[in-house]
Scaffold this active site. Structure first.
Site, PDB file in Angstrom:
ATOM      1  NE  ARG A  91      11.065   2.754   3.105  1.00 21.40           N
ATOM      2  CZ  ARG A  91      12.149   3.011   2.383  1.00 21.40           C
ATOM      3  NH1 ARG A  91      12.099   3.871   1.384  1.00 21.40           N
ATOM      4  NH2 ARG A  91      13.270   2.394   2.660  1.00 21.40           N
ATOM      5  CB  ILE A  92       9.510  -3.054   0.030  1.00 16.76           C
ATOM      6  CG1 ILE A  92       9.034  -2.567  -1.345  1.00 16.76           C
ATOM      7  CG2 ILE A  92       9.612  -4.571   0.056  1.00 16.76           C
ATOM      8  CD1 ILE A  92      10.024  -2.826  -2.464  1.00 16.76           C
ATOM      9  CG  LEU A  93       6.160  -3.668   5.179  1.00 15.95           C
ATOM     10  CD1 LEU A  93       4.694  -4.029   5.413  1.00 15.95           C
ATOM     11  CD2 LEU A  93       6.716  -2.855   6.351  1.00 15.95           C
ATOM     12  CG  HIS A 109      -1.067  -2.944  -6.063  1.00 15.33           C
ATOM     13  ND1 HIS A 109       0.127  -2.295  -5.811  1.00 15.33           N
ATOM     14  CD2 HIS A 109      -1.069  -3.247  -7.371  1.00 15.33           C
ATOM     15  CE1 HIS A 109       0.818  -2.226  -6.944  1.00 15.33           C
ATOM     16  NE2 HIS A 109       0.110  -2.796  -7.895  1.00 15.33           N
TER      17      HIS A 109
END
Ligand code: NHR
Ligand code: GAR
Length: 216
Positions: A91-93, A109
Site C-alpha cells: 500500500r502506498i503510504l 524494492h
C-alpha cells in the site's frame, strides 16, 4: 534492544529472513510486531510461529486511504518502534504517515532504483532488454520508491529468464541484503540527513552501495 515493526502484505519471506537472524542472535534486535493490510497474508503465520505479535489492519475496511493510514500510524506508533521495515508491503503510504516516521522507515524494492519504481518491476526489466536486475533498500519518503537508496544487490539476467525466474533469483538475494542493512541500522551506523542516506556519517552513493552477497 532496538524494536522493529515489520509491515507486510503477502508471503513474508523477507520477514522470515529477519526473524531467523533475530532468533539466531545475529541481529541484535527484537521484532515487536508484524502488521499486514491483508488478513490472509502468510507472513502473519510466520510471525505467530516465531512467537511475534501478528496484527491485521485490513485496508478494505476503510473507504479512504488517509483514514487507513491514520489507523495504521496509530497501530505502528503503539508498538513504539525504533525502526519500521516494509517487507513486501503493497500500500502506498500518505505523506503524513511518511513524515511521522521519517528517518526510521526503510523499504526493499525489487529493482535497481532509480529504474522501475512501482509495480511489475521484473517484467519491465525484461521488456527493456536489461542485462542486470536486482533489489534496492531505501529510506521511505513521500516520493514513491524515490527515497535515498542505502544498498543494492545485482543479479544477471539470462536469455532463459522470465518474470518468475527473475523474481525468484532477486528474492533469494533480498534475503541476504535486507538483514545486512537492518544490522547497520541496529548498530546505529545508518542515518538520513537532508534527504541523503549516510553510513558511518559518510554519504552513500546514488542507487546505494552494491553489496556482494556472496561475501555475506
Ligand atoms: N509509500 C511511500 N510514501 N513511499 C514509498 O517509497 C513507498 C510507500 C509504500 C510502499 C513499497 C513499494 C515497492 O517497493 C512502498 C514504498 C505499493 C505500490 C502500489 O502501487 C507501489 C510501490 C510499493 C508498494 N500499491 C497500490 C496502491 O494503490 C496497491 C497495489 C496492490 O494492492 O496490489 O497502494 O514496490
Ligand atoms: C519482494 O520481492 C519485495 O521486494 C517485493 O515483494 C516481494 C515480497 O516478498 N516488494 C514489493 O514489490 C513492494 N511493492 P516476501 O513477502 O516473500 O518478502
Amino acid at each position: 534492544m532496538i524494536r522493529i515493526v515489520v509491515l507486510i502484505s503477502g508471503g513474508g519471506s523477507n520477514l522470515q529472513s529477519l526473524l531467523d537472524q533475530c532468533q539466531a542472535g545475529i541481529l541484535d534486535a527484537q521484532i515487536g510486531a508484524v502488521i499486514s493490510n491483508r488478513p490472509d497474508a502468510f507472513g502473519l503465520s510466520r510471525a505467530r510461529q516465531a512467537g511475534v505479535k501478528a496484527l491485521t489492519l485490513d485496508h478494505t475496511d476503510f473507504t479512504e486511504r488517509a483514514a487507513f493510514d491514520r489507523a495504521l500510524a496509530e497501530l505502528v506508533d503503539a508498538q513504539q518502534p525504533d525502526l519500521i521495515v516494509l517487507a513486501g508491503f503493497m500500500r502506498i503510504l500518505t505523506d503524513d504517515f511518511v513524515k511521522q516516521f521519517a528517518g526510521k522507515m526503510i523499504n526493499i524494492h525489487p529493482s535497481l532504483l532509480p529504474l522501475y519504481p512501482g509495480l511489475n518491476t521484473h517484467q519491465r526489466a525484461l521488456d527493456a532488454g536489461d542485462s542486470k536486475a536486482g533489489a534496492t533498500v531505501h529510506f521511505v519518503t513521500a516520493e514513491l520508491d524515490g527515497g535515498p537508496a542505502i544498498a543494492r544487490v545485482e543479479v544477471d539476467i539470462t536469455d532463459q529468464d522470465n518474470a518468475e525466474s527473475l523474481a525468484r533469483k532477486v528474492l533469494t538475494q533480498e534475503h541476504k541484503l535486507y538483514p545486512a542493512v537492518v544490522d547497520w541500522f541496529v548498530k546505529g551506523r545508518l542515518s538520513l540527513n537532508n534527504n541523503q542516506a549516510l553510513l558511518d556519517d559518510s554519504p552513500l552513493p546514488k542507487g546505494g552501495c552494491v553489496l556482494d552477497t556472496a561475501a555475506l
